[in-house]
Design a protein around this motif. Structure first.
Motif, PDB file in Angstrom:
ATOM      1  N   SER A 143       0.717  -1.206  -0.061  1.00 31.22           N
ATOM      2  CA  SER A 143      -0.030  -0.109   0.095  1.00 31.22           C
ATOM      3  C   SER A 143       0.838   1.361  -0.084  1.00 31.22           C
ATOM      4  CB  SER A 143      -0.811   0.048   1.273  1.00 31.22           C
ATOM      5  OG  SER A 143      -2.124  -0.912   1.170  1.00 31.22           O
ATOM      6  N   ALA A 144       2.174   1.041  -0.702  1.00 27.69           N
ATOM      7  CA  ALA A 144       3.161   2.425  -0.590  1.00 27.69           C
ATOM      8  C   ALA A 144       2.106   3.533  -0.696  1.00 27.69           C
ATOM      9  CB  ALA A 144       4.114   2.009  -1.656  1.00 27.69           C
ATOM     10  N   CYS A 145       1.453   3.881  -2.233  1.00 22.86           N
ATOM     11  CA  CYS A 145       1.027   5.046  -2.523  1.00 22.86           C
ATOM     12  C   CYS A 145      -0.501   4.858  -2.347  1.00 22.86           C
ATOM     13  CB  CYS A 145       1.176   5.530  -3.751  1.00 22.86           C
ATOM     14  SG  CYS A 145       2.756   6.468  -3.755  1.00 22.86           S
ATOM     15  N   GLY A 146      -1.135   3.743  -2.498  1.00 25.37           N
ATOM     16  CA  GLY A 146      -2.454   3.461  -2.428  1.00 25.37           C
ATOM     17  C   GLY A 146      -3.160   4.186  -0.978  1.00 25.37           C
ATOM     18  N   THR A 147      -2.529   3.687   0.142  1.00 23.22           N
ATOM     19  CA  THR A 147      -3.110   4.229   1.521  1.00 23.22           C
ATOM     20  C   THR A 147      -2.835   5.869   1.540  1.00 23.22           C
ATOM     21  OG1 THR A 147      -2.831   2.069   2.403  1.00 23.22           O
ATOM     22  CG2 THR A 147      -2.979   4.105   3.859  1.00 23.22           C
ATOM     23  N   VAL A 148      -1.885   6.297   0.875  1.00 18.40           N
ATOM     24  CA  VAL A 148      -1.746   7.678   0.860  1.00 18.40           C
ATOM     25  C   VAL A 148      -2.973   8.388   0.272  1.00 18.40           C
ATOM     26  CG1 VAL A 148      -0.500   9.766   0.421  1.00 18.40           C
ATOM     27  CG2 VAL A 148       0.695   7.588   1.225  1.00 18.40           C
ATOM     28  N   ARG A 149      -3.117   7.728  -1.124  1.00 14.00           N
ATOM     29  CA  ARG A 149      -4.173   8.430  -1.907  1.00 14.00           C
ATOM     30  C   ARG A 149      -5.547   8.168  -1.380  1.00 14.00           C
ATOM     31  NH1 ARG A 149      -1.142   5.162  -6.063  1.00 14.00           N
ATOM     32  NH2 ARG A 149       0.101   6.658  -7.299  1.00 14.00           N
ATOM     33  N   GLU A 150      -5.810   7.223  -0.915  1.00 12.86           N
ATOM     34  CA  GLU A 150      -7.129   6.832  -0.388  1.00 12.86           C
ATOM     35  C   GLU A 150      -7.539   7.756   0.773  1.00 12.86           C
ATOM     36  OE1 GLU A 150      -9.562   5.137  -2.083  1.00 12.86           O
ATOM     37  OE2 GLU A 150      -7.984   4.570  -3.693  1.00 12.86           O
ATOM     38  N   VAL A 151      -6.550   7.644   1.813  1.00 12.87           N
ATOM     39  CA  VAL A 151      -6.999   8.077   3.163  1.00 12.87           C
ATOM     40  C   VAL A 151      -6.079   9.287   3.573  1.00 12.87           C
ATOM     41  CG1 VAL A 151      -8.055   6.125   3.834  1.00 12.87           C
ATOM     42  CG2 VAL A 151      -5.898   6.157   4.391  1.00 12.87           C
ATOM     43  N   GLY A 152      -5.140   9.722   2.789  1.00 11.47           N
ATOM     44  CA  GLY A 152      -4.260  10.742   3.123  1.00 11.47           C
ATOM     45  C   GLY A 152      -3.350  10.809   4.149  1.00 11.47           C
ATOM     46  N   THR A 153      -2.299   9.753   4.126  1.00 12.96           N
ATOM     47  CA  THR A 153      -1.427   9.615   5.200  1.00 12.96           C
ATOM     48  C   THR A 153       0.050  10.379   4.907  1.00 12.96           C
ATOM     49  OG1 THR A 153      -0.803   7.615   3.924  1.00 12.96           O
ATOM     50  CG2 THR A 153      -2.268   7.341   6.126  1.00 12.96           C
ATOM     51  N   ALA A 154      -0.032  11.542   4.190  1.00 16.93           N
ATOM     52  CA  ALA A 154       1.098  12.163   3.959  1.00 16.93           C
ATOM     53  C   ALA A 154       0.684  13.632   4.638  1.00 16.93           C
ATOM     54  CB  ALA A 154       1.603  12.502   2.634  1.00 16.93           C
ATOM     55  N   THR A 155       1.827  14.593   4.841  1.00 15.53           N
ATOM     56  CA  THR A 155       1.329  15.693   5.654  1.00 15.53           C
ATOM     57  C   THR A 155       0.323  16.646   4.737  1.00 15.53           C
ATOM     58  OG1 THR A 155       2.300  17.510   7.025  1.00 15.53           O
ATOM     59  CG2 THR A 155       3.339  16.969   5.000  1.00 15.53           C
ATOM     60  N   HIS A 156       0.434  16.781   3.561  1.00 15.01           N
ATOM     61  CA  HIS A 156      -0.554  17.651   2.759  1.00 15.01           C
ATOM     62  C   HIS A 156      -1.539  17.032   2.423  1.00 15.01           C
ATOM     63  CE1 HIS A 156       1.341  14.772  -0.082  1.00 15.01           C
ATOM     64  NE2 HIS A 156       0.381  15.271  -0.992  1.00 15.01           N
ATOM     65  N   ALA A 157      -1.905  15.653   2.643  1.00 19.33           N
ATOM     66  CA  ALA A 157      -2.846  15.155   2.007  1.00 19.33           C
ATOM     67  C   ALA A 157      -4.210  14.927   2.969  1.00 19.33           C
ATOM     68  CB  ALA A 157      -2.429  13.600   1.453  1.00 19.33           C
ATOM     69  N   LEU A 158      -5.188  14.449   2.191  1.00 14.87           N
ATOM     70  CA  LEU A 158      -6.559  14.309   2.997  1.00 14.87           C
ATOM     71  C   LEU A 158      -7.033  13.053   2.180  1.00 14.87           C
ATOM     72  CD1 LEU A 158      -8.113  17.608   3.717  1.00 14.87           C
ATOM     73  CD2 LEU A 158      -7.243  15.919   5.502  1.00 14.87           C
ATOM     74  N   PRO A 159      -8.045  12.180   2.485  1.00 18.13           N
ATOM     75  CA  PRO A 159      -8.649  11.453   1.669  1.00 18.13           C
ATOM     76  C   PRO A 159      -8.950  12.001   0.473  1.00 18.13           C
ATOM     77  CG  PRO A 159      -9.808  11.271   3.966  1.00 18.13           C
ATOM     78  CD  PRO A 159      -8.668  12.366   3.888  1.00 18.13           C
ATOM     79  N   HIS A 160      -8.403  11.457  -0.608  1.00 17.92           N
ATOM     80  CA  HIS A 160      -8.559  12.161  -2.286  1.00 17.92           C
ATOM     81  C   HIS A 160      -8.616  13.762  -2.069  1.00 17.92           C
ATOM     82  CE1 HIS A 160     -10.027   8.421  -4.014  1.00 17.92           C
ATOM     83  NE2 HIS A 160     -10.396   8.109  -2.727  1.00 17.92           N
ATOM     84  N   GLY A 161      -7.482  14.332  -1.514  1.00 18.54           N
ATOM     85  CA  GLY A 161      -7.701  15.486  -1.528  1.00 18.54           C
ATOM     86  C   GLY A 161      -6.191  16.141  -0.848  1.00 18.54           C
ATOM     87  N   THR A 162      -6.243  17.559  -0.538  1.00 18.64           N
ATOM     88  CA  THR A 162      -5.202  18.035   0.097  1.00 18.64           C
ATOM     89  C   THR A 162      -5.764  18.891   1.465  1.00 18.64           C
ATOM     90  OG1 THR A 162      -5.279  19.915  -1.465  1.00 18.64           O
ATOM     91  CG2 THR A 162      -3.863  18.241  -1.922  1.00 18.64           C
ATOM     92  N   VAL A 163      -4.908  18.930   2.275  1.00 20.77           N
ATOM     93  CA  VAL A 163      -5.410  20.015   3.495  1.00 20.77           C
ATOM     94  C   VAL A 163      -5.439  21.504   3.193  1.00 20.77           C
ATOM     95  CG1 VAL A 163      -4.259  18.493   5.209  1.00 20.77           C
ATOM     96  CG2 VAL A 163      -3.147  20.170   4.151  1.00 20.77           C
ATOM     97  N   SER A 176     -11.225  21.326  12.785  1.00 16.57           N
ATOM     98  CA  SER A 176      -9.967  20.572  13.463  1.00 16.57           C
ATOM     99  C   SER A 176      -9.103  20.380  12.714  1.00 16.57           C
ATOM    100  CB  SER A 176     -10.528  19.219  13.890  1.00 16.57           C
ATOM    101  OG  SER A 176     -11.876  19.322  14.693  1.00 16.57           O
ATOM    102  N   ILE A 177      -9.171  20.418  11.171  1.00 15.87           N
ATOM    103  CA  ILE A 177      -8.227  19.958  10.186  1.00 15.87           C
ATOM    104  C   ILE A 177      -7.429  21.309   9.855  1.00 15.87           C
ATOM    105  CG2 ILE A 177      -7.787  18.923   7.733  1.00 15.87           C
ATOM    106  CD1 ILE A 177     -10.421  17.782   8.025  1.00 15.87           C
ATOM    107  N   ASP A 178      -6.284  21.233  10.266  1.00 18.02           N
ATOM    108  CA  ASP A 178      -5.327  22.434  10.046  1.00 18.02           C
ATOM    109  C   ASP A 178      -4.916  22.450   8.283  1.00 18.02           C
ATOM    110  OD1 ASP A 178      -2.992  24.150   9.772  1.00 18.02           O
ATOM    111  OD2 ASP A 178      -2.066  23.447  11.519  1.00 18.02           O
ATOM    112  N   PRO A 179      -5.276  23.565   7.975  1.00 16.31           N
ATOM    113  CA  PRO A 179      -5.064  23.909   6.477  1.00 16.31           C
ATOM    114  C   PRO A 179      -3.670  24.079   5.870  1.00 16.31           C
ATOM    115  CG  PRO A 179      -5.747  25.911   7.487  1.00 16.31           C
ATOM    116  CD  PRO A 179      -5.564  24.866   8.634  1.00 16.31           C
ATOM    117  N   LYS A 180      -2.725  23.857   7.036  1.00 12.40           N
ATOM    118  CA  LYS A 180      -1.179  23.998   6.598  1.00 12.40           C
ATOM    119  C   LYS A 180      -0.559  22.804   6.789  1.00 12.40           C
ATOM    120  CE  LYS A 180       0.773  27.274   8.793  1.00 12.40           C
ATOM    121  NZ  LYS A 180      -0.276  27.803   9.792  1.00 12.40           N
TER     122      LYS A 180
END
Ligand code: SF4
Length: 506
Positions: A403-423, A442-446
């Motif tokens: 799930s190297a990128c799949g999880t990041v893309r689906e549920v946002g597990t990188a600092t800039h990421a959200l599920p299918h989007g960006t903070v 609650s979600i920080d936009p930065k």
């Protein structure tokens, strides 16, 4: 003892071979009475389909259950990926559940020693430390670091807890170190995220160029599919282009060794040859390719404050050819140590209009100090020739973890990421807040830290709590000694272990 029928005999032979291979590789492993009973035919098994979770190839497995307990495994013959094969990791996926060294209890560090405690006590400790740290030092003093072994549900919970509940974007995974280069390569070359080829290309390609990719050991099922093609069609060639000799080198038709980081020069020299020998597919280039230039020198780039933005600038075919003129095979040979004649030969394989070429790469190009650029350069080779997106012609970035990128893309597990989007995007924050059931505020936009920056912040003491799951950065990070020091200091200061290792026996 009765004589087994042919089917039972073949089944037992296959299991015996897998068991023998596994015990040769892992002498300490107890293969268990389960396999013995299966080989003896006494087990009454129910076979269930499952994907293999060890690597990113995506093989289908059949797991044999006895009284609800997994006791045997084999490749799924109906899987289009592995067609009944599995590698030793897949074959061991059941035995791994019962390994004697598997941790089954939570461990907490007390007075410098790890001691076993009930899971509830460990979780209460994690929760207390999280609360205490955020109250004292703010939301961004805590972080979570996971991996491409995180399932999508694992990543979902991590992202929701840290971004949605604790209000920090300090969520990263080791996928940042590898597949981020691949994704940025897709985005900058094609404007779309996802690999270009498919496994069926293996059945059509005449030449496989493996860029820093030890597929014999890392993607053995795909490698065996390539070997099968070479057996069926003796003109098929496998070229291992790498910085070290591996099992792939021994099985390849040619092993071409070059100095680390010099693959960029080699890729440019191949493009130079393609242009110089008039192998360019003019129609394809005219219809589908535009030319942009970016930065060519970002310095060392590894200091804490190094940042750069690579803004592409439109350019022309003529300017691109002028750029390539600096990368003659002779110059690339000086940089790489790979003889100019070998670079020319490799270019001729790519350039031969009668051969379909698939380039495979994985961590060799992606875990690279210039990972995005070298991805772009291999795409350039295929784009110049129009050898792309047709059966057997593929520049193909493989994935190492499931799930190297799949999880990041689906549920946002990188600092800039959200599920299918960006903070940074209000609509994406509203979407994430809706599915998480939290107030959007609650979600920080930065965004905060990318993976390496997060460990630097840990080293500086800006991050004071880090929960590490399903990865071992204290073995795998670049520039490791710096962070090992930080982790040791932190662990001493808090008397809490950084990782919570749990395993549920079936
Ligand atoms: S190649 Fe990867 S997915 Fe396939 S069996 Fe081996 S570890 Fe599992």
């Amino acid at each position: 003892m009765s004589c087994p029928d042919r089917r039972t005999f073949l089944k037992r032979t296959a299991m015996a071979s897998a068991a023998a291979a596994a015990s040769a590789l892992f002498p300490d492993l107890v293969l268990g009475e389960e396999i013995g009973r299966y080989l003896g035919g006494s087990a009454d098994l129910v076979w269930k389909k499952t994907p293999c979770r060890f690597c990113g190839v995506g093989c289908g497995l059949l797991v044999g259950l006895e009284n609800g307990r997994a006791v045997a495994v084999r490749g799924d013959p109906d899987s289009l990926v592995n067609r009944g094969l599995a590698c030793v990791k897949g074959y061991l996926s059941v035995q791994a559940l019962y390994g004697r060294d598997r941790l089954t209890r939570a461990m907490v560090r007390r007075d410098g020693r790890l001691v076993a405690v009930p899971i509830q006590e460990a979780l209460d400790l994690v929760a207390a430390k999280l609360r205490e740290t955020t109250e004292q030092y703010g939301n961004d003093s805590v972080a979570i670091y996971g991996s491409g072994q995180w399932t999508i549900p694992d990543g979902y919970v991590a992202s929701k807890l840290f971004k949605g509940a604790l209000g920090t974007n300090n969520v990263e995974a080791n996928a940042r170190l590898c597949m981020s280069s691949a994704v940025t390569g897709f985005m900058t070359s094609f404007g779309l995220d996802e690999p270009m080829g498919c496994y069926e290309d293996i059945d059509h390609a005449d030449v496989f160029v493996l860029w820093g990719n030890n597929m014999a050991e890392m993607h053995p099922v795909l490698f065996s599919r390539m070997l099968e093609q070479r057996q069926k069609r003796p003109d098929v060639k496998i070229i291992d282009l790498a910085t070290r000799t591996t099992r792939t080198s021994y099985a390849a038709d040619r092993s071409l060794l070059f100095a680390p980081q010099a693959d960029l020069a080699i890729a440019n020299a191949i493009c130079h040859e393609i242009v110089a020998r008039n192998w360019v597919n003019g129609d394809f280039v005219q219809k589908h390719v535009s030319f942009f230039k970016g930065k060519t020198d970002i310095g060392y780039g590894l200091s804490d404050d190094a940042t750069f933005v690579d803004e592409p600038e439109e350019t022309t075919w003529e300017e691109y050819v002028r750029f390539l003129s600096a990368y003659t095979p002779e110059r690339a040979a000086e940089i790489s140590g790979l003889p100019a004649a070998d670079i020319r030969w490799l270019a001729s394989l790519y350039g031969d209009p009668a051969r379909k070429v698939t380039s495979f790469w994985c961590m060799g190009l992606n875990q690279h100090t210039r990972g995005t650029w070298v991805n772009n350069l291999v795409y350039n080779i295929h784009l110049l020739l129009g050898k792309i997106s047709s059966p057997g012609n593929s520049p193909f970035s493989l994935t190492g973890q499931p799930s190297a990128c799949g999880t990041v893309r689906e549920v946002g597990t990188a600092t800039h990421a959200l599920p299918h989007g960006t903070v940074t995007n209000q609509e994406d924050r509203e979407f994430a807040a809706g599915i998480w059931g939290v107030p959007v505020e609650s979600i920080d936009p930065k965004p905060t830290h990318h993976a390496i920056s997060m460990f630097r912040a840990l080293d500086r003491g800006d991050i004071r709590f880090m929960w590490i799951q399903v990865t071992n950065p204290m073995v795998t990070l670049p520039h490791l000694n710096r962070y090992r020091g930080a982790e040791r200091g932190w662990a001493r200061a808090t008397e809490t272990c950084l990782a919570c290792h749990l395993a549920k026996p079936l």
